[in-house]
Each structure stands twice: as structure tokens, then as C-alpha cells.
Write an enzyme that holds these catalytic residues in place. Structure first.
Site, PDB file in Angstrom:
ATOM      1  N   ASP A  22       2.973   0.186   0.996  1.00 46.03           N
ATOM      2  CA  ASP A  22       4.008   1.209   1.163  1.00 46.03           C
ATOM      3  C   ASP A  22       5.018   0.799   2.231  1.00 46.03           C
ATOM      4  OD1 ASP A  22       5.252   3.605   0.606  1.00 46.03           O
ATOM      5  OD2 ASP A  22       4.017   4.765   1.997  1.00 46.03           O
ATOM      6  N   HIS A  39      12.062  -4.088  -1.797  1.00 48.31           N
ATOM      7  CA  HIS A  39      11.068  -4.415  -2.822  1.00 48.31           C
ATOM      8  C   HIS A  39      10.950  -5.933  -2.996  1.00 48.31           C
ATOM      9  CE1 HIS A  39      10.529  -0.257  -3.626  1.00 48.31           C
ATOM     10  NE2 HIS A  39      11.701  -0.064  -4.229  1.00 48.31           N
ATOM     11  N   LEU A 133     -10.718 -15.868  -6.326  1.00 47.16           N
ATOM     12  CA  LEU A 133     -10.293 -14.517  -5.952  1.00 47.16           C
ATOM     13  C   LEU A 133      -9.894 -13.780  -7.223  1.00 47.16           C
ATOM     14  CD1 LEU A 133      -9.167 -12.369  -3.808  1.00 47.16           C
ATOM     15  CD2 LEU A 133      -6.983 -13.548  -4.056  1.00 47.16           C
TER      16      LEU A 133
HETATM   17  C1  IPE Z   1       2.048   4.875  -3.153  1.00 48.09           C
HETATM   18  O1  IPE Z   1       3.229   4.881  -2.443  1.00 48.09           O
HETATM   19  C2  IPE Z   1       2.193   4.055  -4.398  1.00 48.09           C
HETATM   20  C3  IPE Z   1       2.348   2.623  -4.190  1.00 48.09           C
HETATM   21  C4  IPE Z   1       2.297   1.995  -3.041  1.00 48.09           C
HETATM   22  C5  IPE Z   1       2.558   1.852  -5.379  1.00 48.09           C
HETATM   23  P1  IPE Z   1       4.314   6.060  -2.623  1.00 48.09           P
HETATM   24  O2  IPE Z   1       5.400   5.755  -1.660  1.00 48.09           O
HETATM   25  O3  IPE Z   1       4.675   6.215  -4.039  1.00 48.09           O
HETATM   26  O4  IPE Z   1       3.463   7.334  -2.182  1.00 48.09           O
HETATM   27  P2  IPE Z   1       3.925   8.719  -1.568  1.00 48.09           P
HETATM   28  O5  IPE Z   1       5.004   9.257  -2.472  1.00 48.09           O
HETATM   29  O6  IPE Z   1       4.450   8.445  -0.196  1.00 48.09           O
HETATM   30  O7  IPE Z   1       2.691   9.550  -1.536  1.00 48.09           O
HETATM   31  C1  IPE Z   2       6.308   0.856  -1.759  1.00 48.38           C
HETATM   32  O1  IPE Z   2       7.416   1.143  -0.997  1.00 48.38           O
HETATM   33  C2  IPE Z   2       6.660   0.361  -3.137  1.00 48.38           C
HETATM   34  C3  IPE Z   2       6.401   1.319  -4.218  1.00 48.38           C
HETATM   35  C4  IPE Z   2       5.850   2.479  -4.068  1.00 48.38           C
HETATM   36  C5  IPE Z   2       6.755   0.922  -5.568  1.00 48.38           C
HETATM   37  P1  IPE Z   2       8.266   2.477  -1.153  1.00 48.38           P
HETATM   38  O2  IPE Z   2       9.309   2.249  -2.167  1.00 48.38           O
HETATM   39  O3  IPE Z   2       7.364   3.633  -1.403  1.00 48.38           O
HETATM   40  O4  IPE Z   2       8.905   2.572   0.295  1.00 48.38           O
HETATM   41  P2  IPE Z   2       9.131   3.877   1.179  1.00 48.38           P
HETATM   42  O5  IPE Z   2       7.839   4.622   1.228  1.00 48.38           O
HETATM   43  O6  IPE Z   2      10.215   4.663   0.498  1.00 48.38           O
HETATM   44  O7  IPE Z   2       9.534   3.339   2.520  1.00 48.38           O
HETATM   45 MG    MG Z   3       6.470   5.009  -0.215  1.00 47.67          MG
END
Ligand code: IPE
Ligand code: IPE
Ligand code: MG
Length: 245
Positions: A22, A39, A133
């Protein structure tokens, strides 16, 4: 007696580490860049982390790359994420294979593009015999959706007379999850400060140790993985039993 620190150094690595990757968006914002740039850096962190996990002797690494709920994001972001996924699969499978990594994907494939599903299937076959792995990508994955799917499979078996309701036990459920042939995660790491599970491996994480890190996913690397594993080694896992000693 061994000190906790030396014990941590000499302990075998956790068998299965799972990571909620995240913070790509916040990383991008901090650096004045579009979310897509976050990303992209996140995909580089995936490459690094797979290599480190393999070096550390971790047997299973499961990465939460796209949740069932992430389909709710703006179409442009979903498109960007799918383009990155395509690129990752195209560029990395040969590399994974060279390094003895077996690729697997869990989640609802019916929502992914046909070309992506083809790349996944090809990658799973190509790397299927590798054992250094097992890298599992959770794509279009949700723990609740996975449990609903298992419930339907159980119901179908009961309706067809292949299974008695009273024979449904934990193993019967576990066998119908995407992770049927994998051990449960020992350690679940979430980056970027949020302290929640967000629908990741709900059944499988029943007794996982949870480590929450402030670092956003694009900045995650060897130091962070090693620190999380050290933290894991300091924990006492009880599984509901009384404390030792
Ligand atoms: C969880 O992250 C999903 C992934 C890392 C793929 P999100 O950013 O989607 O989760 P929330 O919305 O903060 O709970
Ligand atoms: C994780 O980063 C990637 C996915 C959930 C696909 P986020 O896109 O959720 O990044 P934040 O949480 O908005 O910083
Ligand atoms: Mg996120």
C-alpha cells in the site's frame, strides 16, 4: 540462554510472508508526481522484494497487487494498473524462471483481460516446476469473495451427493480456497501506515503475525523486509495455548 537478538539472527525465515503493498498513491503525491508514477515505482519494489525474499530463503511470498474493491477506482487508474501488470508479466516471467521462482495468481480471473489471463497461464506453466520461491500475486482478489466461492463449491458437492453437511470441516473449506495447496502466511506486512487487512487472506491469516510499517510501498526494500522478519522472530506465537514458561 540465547539472547532474543541472536535467536532472531539464527532462526529460519518464516515459511510464508504475505504483503499488502500500500501507499503508491501517497508516495507519488509526496513527490509531486501522478499516481501512475507511484504504481510504476511500486512495480520496481515488487522486483526487489521477490529477489530479497528468495535470497532470505523465504519459501512463499504472496503479494496483494489488486483487490476486488480496487475495481471501484477511476477507469483511468485501473487501466494504468492493468498496463503495468501486463508489462510486469511480459518482462519478468523469464527472469523469475531463471531464478527458480514459481509464479501463481489467486483471485477472480474472469474480471481480468483475456490477454492478461493468457500471460498468467503461460507464466504458471513455464515456472510450474520451480521451487526456490513460490511468488503468488493476488489479483482481483478478495478474501470474502474467496470464501463465497468456497461456500458455493461446498453447496454444489452437497447437492450432488458427494459430501455430507456434517463432513464439512476446516480442511474441507481450506481445500476450496485459491490457496488450497499453500501453507498459511506466518507474517503479514502492510506498508504505508494503515492498520487494516482490507479483505486480504481473511481465512488464511487467522494466526499470522501482523507487522505494520510506515514506509510507502515504492520505498520498500531489503532493509524493510529484514526488519519485519526480525520483528516476527521476536513474537511468541501461541495459537490460543497458554504462554510458554
Ligand atoms: C489494499 O490497499 C489492496 C492492495 C494493496 C492491493 P487499498 O489501498 O486498496 O486498501 P484501503 O482502501 O486503504 O483499505
Ligand atoms: C497500493 O497503493 C496499490 C494498489 C492498491 C493497487 P495505493 O494506490 O492504494 O496507494 P495509496 O493508498 O492511495 O497511497
Ligand atoms: Mg491504498
Amino acid at each position: 540462554m540465547e539472547s532474543a537478538a541472536s535467536h532472531a539472527e539464527s532462526s529460519p525465515p518464516p515459511l510464508h510472508v504475505a504483503i499488502i503493498m500500500d501507499g503508491n498513491g501517497r508516495w507519488a503525491k509526496t513527490h509531486g508526481l501522478p499516481r501512475a508514477a507511484g504504481h510504476k515505482r511500486g512495480a520496481e519494489a515488487v522486483r526487489r522484494t521477490v529477489e530479497c525474499a528468495r535470497d532470505m530463503g523465504i519459501s512463499y511470498l504472496t503479494l496483494y497487487a489488486f483487490s476486488s474493491e480496487n475495481w471501484k477506482r477511476p477507469a483511468s487508474e485501473v487501466t494504468d494498473l492493468m498496463a503495468l501488470l501486463r508489462l510486469y508479466l511480459r518482462n519478468e516471467i523469464a527472469n523469475l524462471d531463471r531464478n527458480g521462482v514459481r509464479l501463481r495468481v489467486i483471485g477472480d480471473r474472469s474480471r481480468l483481460g483475456r490477454d492478461i489471463v493468457a500471460l498468467i497461464e503461460e507464466g504458471e506453466v513455464k515456472t510450474g516446476n520451480n521451487r526456490a520461491l513460490t511468488l503468488t500475486l493476488a489479483l482481483s482478489y478478495g478474501g470474502r469473495q474467496e470464501l463465497v466461492r468456497a461456500a458455493r463449491a461446498l453447496a454444489r458437492d452437497v447437492a450432488a451427493g458427494r459430501l455430507f453437511p456434517d463432513d464439512i470441516d476446516e480442511a474441507a473449506v481450506a481445500q476450496r480456497l485459491f490457496t488450497a495447496d499453500m501453507p498459511d502466511p506466518d507474517l503479514v506486512i502492510r506498508t504505508s501506515g494503515e492498520k487494516r487487512i482490507s479483505n486480504f487472506l481473511l481465512w488464511q491469516s487467522a494466526y499470522a503475525e501482523l507487522v505494520f510499517l510506515d514506509v510507502p510501498w515504492p520505498d520498500f526494500g531489503r532493509d524493510e523486509l529484514e526488519a519485519a522478519v526480525r520483528d516476527f522472530h521476536r513474537r511468541e506465537r501461541r495459537y490460543g495455548a497458554a504462554a510458554a514458561g
